[in-house]
Write an enzyme that holds these catalytic residues in place. Structure first.
Site, PDB file in Angstrom:
ATOM      1  N   ARG A 124       0.839  -1.198   0.000  1.00 15.26           N
ATOM      2  CA  ARG A 124       0.000   0.000   0.000  1.00 15.26           C
ATOM      3  C   ARG A 124       0.879   1.254   0.000  1.00 15.26           C
ATOM      4  NH1 ARG A 124      -4.596   1.594   4.548  1.00 15.26           N
ATOM      5  NH2 ARG A 124      -5.054   3.689   3.767  1.00 15.26           N
ATOM      6  N   SER A 171       6.181   9.568  13.379  1.00 15.80           N
ATOM      7  CA  SER A 171       5.234   8.507  13.024  1.00 15.80           C
ATOM      8  C   SER A 171       4.992   7.561  14.201  1.00 15.80           C
ATOM      9  CB  SER A 171       5.751   7.731  11.809  1.00 15.80           C
ATOM     10  OG  SER A 171       7.032   7.188  12.079  1.00 15.80           O
ATOM     11  N   ASN A 207       2.219   1.671  15.023  1.00 17.43           N
ATOM     12  CA  ASN A 207       1.321   0.686  14.420  1.00 17.43           C
ATOM     13  C   ASN A 207       1.401   0.612  12.892  1.00 17.43           C
ATOM     14  OD1 ASN A 207       0.159   3.225  14.286  1.00 17.43           O
ATOM     15  ND2 ASN A 207      -1.919   2.519  14.706  1.00 17.43           N
ATOM     16  N   TYR A 208       1.856   1.689  12.248  1.00 14.61           N
ATOM     17  CA  TYR A 208       2.091   1.678  10.798  1.00 14.61           C
ATOM     18  C   TYR A 208       3.431   2.369  10.529  1.00 14.61           C
ATOM     19  CZ  TYR A 208      -2.688   0.109   9.953  1.00 14.61           C
ATOM     20  OH  TYR A 208      -3.849  -0.626   9.928  1.00 14.61           O
ATOM     21  N   LYS A 257      11.502  11.525  12.692  1.00 16.39           N
ATOM     22  CA  LYS A 257      11.610  10.856  13.997  1.00 16.39           C
ATOM     23  C   LYS A 257      10.665   9.662  13.991  1.00 16.39           C
ATOM     24  CE  LYS A 257      12.177  10.110  18.477  1.00 16.39           C
ATOM     25  NZ  LYS A 257      11.365   8.866  18.545  1.00 16.39           N
ATOM     26  N   THR A 281       9.817   4.632  18.547  1.00 16.78           N
ATOM     27  CA  THR A 281      10.876   3.782  19.098  1.00 16.78           C
ATOM     28  C   THR A 281      10.625   2.329  18.706  1.00 16.78           C
ATOM     29  OG1 THR A 281      11.251   5.291  20.937  1.00 16.78           O
ATOM     30  CG2 THR A 281      12.017   3.038  21.216  1.00 16.78           C
ATOM     31  N   GLU A 339      -2.644  13.618  13.583  1.00 17.17           N
ATOM     32  CA  GLU A 339      -3.599  12.510  13.524  1.00 17.17           C
ATOM     33  C   GLU A 339      -3.522  11.811  14.871  1.00 17.17           C
ATOM     34  OE1 GLU A 339      -3.874   8.111  11.449  1.00 17.17           O
ATOM     35  OE2 GLU A 339      -2.713   9.680  10.456  1.00 17.17           O
ATOM     36  N   CYS A 386      -5.992   3.714  15.105  1.00 14.19           N
ATOM     37  CA  CYS A 386      -6.830   4.849  15.495  1.00 14.19           C
ATOM     38  C   CYS A 386      -8.203   4.764  14.842  1.00 14.19           C
ATOM     39  CB  CYS A 386      -6.138   6.168  15.158  1.00 14.19           C
ATOM     40  SG  CYS A 386      -5.831   6.428  13.405  1.00 14.19           S
ATOM     41  N   THR A 387      -8.291   4.146  13.671  1.00 14.00           N
ATOM     42  CA  THR A 387      -9.569   4.035  12.965  1.00 14.00           C
ATOM     43  C   THR A 387     -10.310   2.740  13.285  1.00 14.00           C
ATOM     44  OG1 THR A 387      -8.412   3.133  11.036  1.00 14.00           O
ATOM     45  CG2 THR A 387      -8.897   5.493  11.020  1.00 14.00           C
ATOM     46  N   GLU A 411     -10.188   4.950  24.764  1.00 15.41           N
ATOM     47  CA  GLU A 411      -9.678   4.233  23.596  1.00 15.41           C
ATOM     48  C   GLU A 411      -8.806   3.074  24.058  1.00 15.41           C
ATOM     49  OE1 GLU A 411      -7.474   5.234  19.357  1.00 15.41           O
ATOM     50  OE2 GLU A 411      -6.890   6.382  21.139  1.00 15.41           O
ATOM     51  N   ARG A 425      -9.015   4.108   7.138  1.00 12.64           N
ATOM     52  CA  ARG A 425      -8.295   5.150   6.430  1.00 12.64           C
ATOM     53  C   ARG A 425      -8.240   4.767   4.956  1.00 12.64           C
ATOM     54  NH1 ARG A 425      -3.573   8.331   8.586  1.00 12.64           N
ATOM     55  NH2 ARG A 425      -2.691   9.457   6.813  1.00 12.64           N
TER      56      ARG A 425
END
Length: 493
Positions: A111, A159, A162-163, A185, A188, A258, A292-293, A385, A445
């Protein structure tokens, strides 16, 4: 091609076209969430090294900004080709590092290839405009504005775990196409696969210093980076708590954020319940809900709740759990701290009377998919969440109650509506305080050229390929004031 980014499994940082080690001689060990085995070590950089990196990005900015858009696009296209060639190696590293199932890891990388290619093409289509003064009362055609788009300067791209490939590229590629230099950045946990991505862009022919990376402990260099006076824009994906902190400590620095979500699925009486249940389960439990989605609560009318709960429970019982290199959906959470938090939400729901339909089984940081029925609004799980594989179902009396509960959340990322009545769907969609409403589909997303945004505690600014390029550039107007001709030459008769 990745040999130069590490020595003895110690990963370096990209600085001015070279892969270098930190002078601190301190490292952060990255252990796999799968089995705690060491994946590698990353550099713990110092504040002085951050200064050097940001200064290099600032001094290299002009070289890249001056390049024709077509040349930028060629390099970005080449990076997509290199990423595709190395997709299997990067997907394997990604799976080891964040325990994403291998099928989803491969999908994330491919993707990202598509995202980068589309970005290169879209960047060439973004044009300026010319405006005539006589469109506004009191001005004439002798005043003309030539409006172009200019890069903002140095973009700080931060970033999430998770992705680490896709959501890094979604910041880097549009920033580069807009003509910016980038200080990157990575998270970690997820930094190693993200550093592989940085190598891909370097190998494509980026001029030295245009893309540089920083790794280190957020507690030591996090605030130092975001408050750096030579950063011109911050593009951050992560928690709402950190997003609010960035907003508070930075001054006059544009930000694109985001953040978190508590996405609700509203299910009406006329919905196709099998379709709704299938989408809800996919939306809630993909990558163990660490998105998050992800769908994080279901609001269903009482008259159809029993049937929907049975279907959701049945589909969840079929989800495979285990090692991400096997054919599974549910994999270990990123760490034990995350698993402890989700377990706390589960325990609170049980203590307050929710009906456990399936789950509440734990093996270390591996949580089995969990579904609760009869959740009430006094339970933490109705509002917080989880970022884990747990789904609360709240029964409501009518549409108004569903909308009220959905909108009472501090978050406003996305919502889903399941109904066969398009009038009801649009009516509810207009009432929901979110960035995107999905009708008869799970929250998600993409496609990546669609706008992606959140309101309230879910974010700032709009992303999506064209939107991201525009957000990381600015309009510049050059106004020409023509002198009036006294000889009337060329006057229209």
């Amino acid at each position: 091609m990745f040999e130069d980014i590490k020595d003895n499994n110690i990963y370096k940082n990209l600085y001015d076209g070279q892969w270098i080690s930190s002078a601190s001689n301190n490292f952060i060990t990255i252990n796999s969430p799968i089995n705690e085995e060491e994946v590698g070590k990353i550099q713990a950089m110092t504040g002085e090294e951050v200064d050097k990196v940001v200064s290099k990005a600032q001094s290299s900015f002009g070289v890249w900004a001056d390049k024709p858009v077509s040349e930028r696009a060629d390099i970005i296209h080449k990076s997509a080709a290199i990423l595709e060639e190395n997709s299997e190696e990067i997907a394997n590293i990604l799976t080891k590092e964040i325990a994403k199932d291998i099928k989803s890891a491969r999908s994330e990388v491919i993707r990202t290839v598509d995202f980068i290619r589309f970005t290169a093409d879209e960047g060439k289509r973004i044009q300026g405009e010319t405006l005539q003064g006589d469109g506004f009362h009191g001005f004439s055609k002798d005043k003309l504005a030539f409006v172009t788009r200019e890069p903002v300067g140095v973009v700080l791209a931060i970033s999430p775990f998770n992705y680490p490939v896709n959501l890094s590229a979604s910041k880097i590629a549009p920033a580069l196409m807009a003509g910016n230099s980038v200080v990157f950045k990575p998270p970690t946990q997820g930094s190693i696969s993200a550093l592989y991505l940085a190598k891909v862009f370097q190998a494509a022919g980026l001029p030295n210093g245009v893309l540089n990376t920083i790794t280190g402990k957020g507690s030591e260099i996090g605030d130092y980076i975001i408050k750096h006076k030579e950063i011109d824009l911050i593009n951050f994906t992560g928690s709402s708590e950190v997003g609010r902190h960035i907003s508070e400590v930075t001054s006059m620095v544009p930000s694109i954020m985001e953040l978190g979500g508590k996405d609700a699925a509203i299910v009406l009486e006329d919905a196709d319940l099998e379709h709704a249940a299938n989408n809800i389960v996919k939306g809630a439990f993909s990558y163990s809900g660490q998105r998050c989605t992800a769908l994080k609560r279901v609001l269903v009318l009482e008259s159809i709740a029993d049937r929907l709960v049975d279907l959701i429970t049945e589909y969840v019982s079929q989800l495979k759990v285990g090692n991400p290199f096997d054919d599974v959906t549910i994999t270990p959470l990123i760490n034990n701290k995350a698993a402890d938090f989700v377990q706390g939400l589960i325990d609170d729901a049980i203590d307050k009377g929710a009906t456990l339909k399936i789950g509440n089984k734990r093996e270390g940081n591996l949580l089995y998919p969990t579904v609760f029925d009869n959740v009430t609004t006094d339970m933490r799980i109705a509002w917080e969440e989880p970022f884990g594989p747990v789904l609360p179902i709240i029964r409501v009396k009518n549409i108004d109650e569903a909308v009220d509960i959905a909108n009472a959340s501090e978050y406003g990322l996305q919502s889903s509506i399941f109904t066969n009545d398009i009038d009801d769907a649009f009516h509810i969609a207009r009432l929901l305080e979110v960035g995107t409403v999905q009708i008869n589909n799970k929250t998600e997303r993409g496609p990546d050229h669609f706008p992606f945004l959140g309101v309230k505690s879910s974010g700032m600014g709009t992303q999506g390929i064209r939107y991201s390029i525009e957000a990381m550039s600015r309009p510049k107007a050059i106004v020409v004031n023509l002198r009036e001709r006294s000889d009337k030459v060329g006057q229209v008769k």
